[in-house]
Design an enzyme around this catalytic site. Structure first.
Site, PDB file in Angstrom:
ATOM      1  N   SER A 144       0.835  -1.194   0.000  1.00 15.51           N
ATOM      2  CA  SER A 144       0.000   0.000   0.000  1.00 15.51           C
ATOM      3  C   SER A 144       0.871   1.246   0.000  1.00 15.51           C
ATOM      4  O   SER A 144       2.013   1.206   0.469  1.00 15.51           O
ATOM      5  CB  SER A 144      -0.897   0.014   1.246  1.00 15.51           C
ATOM      6  OG  SER A 144      -1.536   1.265   1.415  1.00 15.51           O
ATOM      7  N   TYR A 159      -1.182  -0.784  10.480  1.00 21.16           N
ATOM      8  CA  TYR A 159      -1.469  -1.128   9.083  1.00 21.16           C
ATOM      9  C   TYR A 159      -0.308  -0.703   8.181  1.00 21.16           C
ATOM     10  O   TYR A 159       0.166  -1.479   7.339  1.00 21.16           O
ATOM     11  CB  TYR A 159      -2.763  -0.453   8.629  1.00 21.16           C
ATOM     12  CG  TYR A 159      -3.053  -0.633   7.160  1.00 21.16           C
ATOM     13  CD1 TYR A 159      -3.556  -1.829   6.667  1.00 21.16           C
ATOM     14  CD2 TYR A 159      -2.817   0.404   6.252  1.00 21.16           C
ATOM     15  CE1 TYR A 159      -3.818  -2.000   5.317  1.00 21.16           C
ATOM     16  CE2 TYR A 159      -3.074   0.245   4.905  1.00 21.16           C
ATOM     17  CZ  TYR A 159      -3.580  -0.962   4.436  1.00 21.16           C
ATOM     18  OH  TYR A 159      -3.832  -1.122   3.096  1.00 21.16           O
TER      19      TYR A 159
END
Length: 252
Positions: A144, A159
């Site tokens: 990501s 995350y």
């Protein structure tokens, strides 16, 4: 059109109606692959398989919990028994959570890393043996933009850290398995037009868009196209790489 005829492609997390996985699976099917819909969501599996078959594609559903080694090994065994090969693994399954570091609990951290990192490693380990034996394989993992720039939209620090770990793991793996004809790469999506994005309050959505030079979220098909290329025979000399798909919100 890239040729995936006779190839078997596993896409983890591709039964979810909310993320990118379903689009990735459909994209591979349109290129001629037999796609394995691997997910915990049984209804989602059925829906994804039916959707692909309705377009004339080939798909097969397998129940999978990426955090359970027994489940992962059984999935690979099932695919090998039925098809005799695994050409591509797309590590798409992942979860996120918006929380500050101060408020983050141990359970929060464990849950995120268990799926995004440990689950990804378990799935990768399980396909290496058949890929090595065949002398060919493609592994594409979803990291990501948050793993490169440190969050900014949805996920917390745990995350972001988990997605940074995916990059490090993939690069190390590339050094280990390249001699066996296996490539391993990552894609790093930025803001993508999924259900999560659509749920954002307008004020926050506008703020996020202001930070994207292209002035819009990406589409799931744009991410899927990059993944399909990296998984193709045409990308045979690309390994240990990370492809940014973020409209210019992060450049390095």
């Amino acid at each position: 059109m890239l040729d995936f005829k006779d190839q078997v492609v596993i896409v983890t997390g591709s039964g979810s109606p909310k993320g990118i996985g379903k689009t990735i699976a459909a994209k591979f099917a349109r290129q001629g692959a037999t796609v394995i819909i691997a997910d915990m969501n049984e209804e989602g599996i059925k829906d994804a398989v039916q959707s692909i078959e309705s377009e004339g594609g080939k798909a097969f559903g397998v129940n999978l919990n990426v955090t359970d080694k027994e489940s992962v090994d059984k999935m690979v065994e099932t695919v090998m028994d039925k098809f005799g090969r695994i050409d591509v693994l797309v590590n798409n399954a992942g979860i996120s959570q918006k929380v500050t570091v101060e408020d983050m609990t141990y359970d929060d951290m464990y849950r995120i890393f268990n799926v995004n990192v440990f689950g990804l490693i378990l799935c990768t380990q399980a396909v290496l043996r058949p890929m090595k034996k065949a002398g060919y394989g493609r592994i594409v993992s979803l990291s990501s933009v948050s793993g490169k720039r440190g969050g900014g939209v949805f996920g917390g620090a745990h995350y972001s850290a988990s997605k940074a770990a995916v990059l490090g793991f993939s690069k190390n793996l590339a050094r280990e398995v390249s001699e066996f004809g296996i490539t391993t790469n990552c894609v790093c999506p930025g803001l993508i037009n999924t259900e999560i994005w659509k749920s954002l309050p307008k004020e926050l959505a506008d703020k996020v868009i202001d930070g994207i030079p292209m002035g819009r979220p990406g589409e799931t098909d744009e991410v899927a196209s990059a993944i399909v290329f990296l998984a193709s025979k045409e990308a045979s000399y690309i390994t240990g790489e990370e492809i940014d798909i973020n409209g210019g919100s992060h450049m390095d």
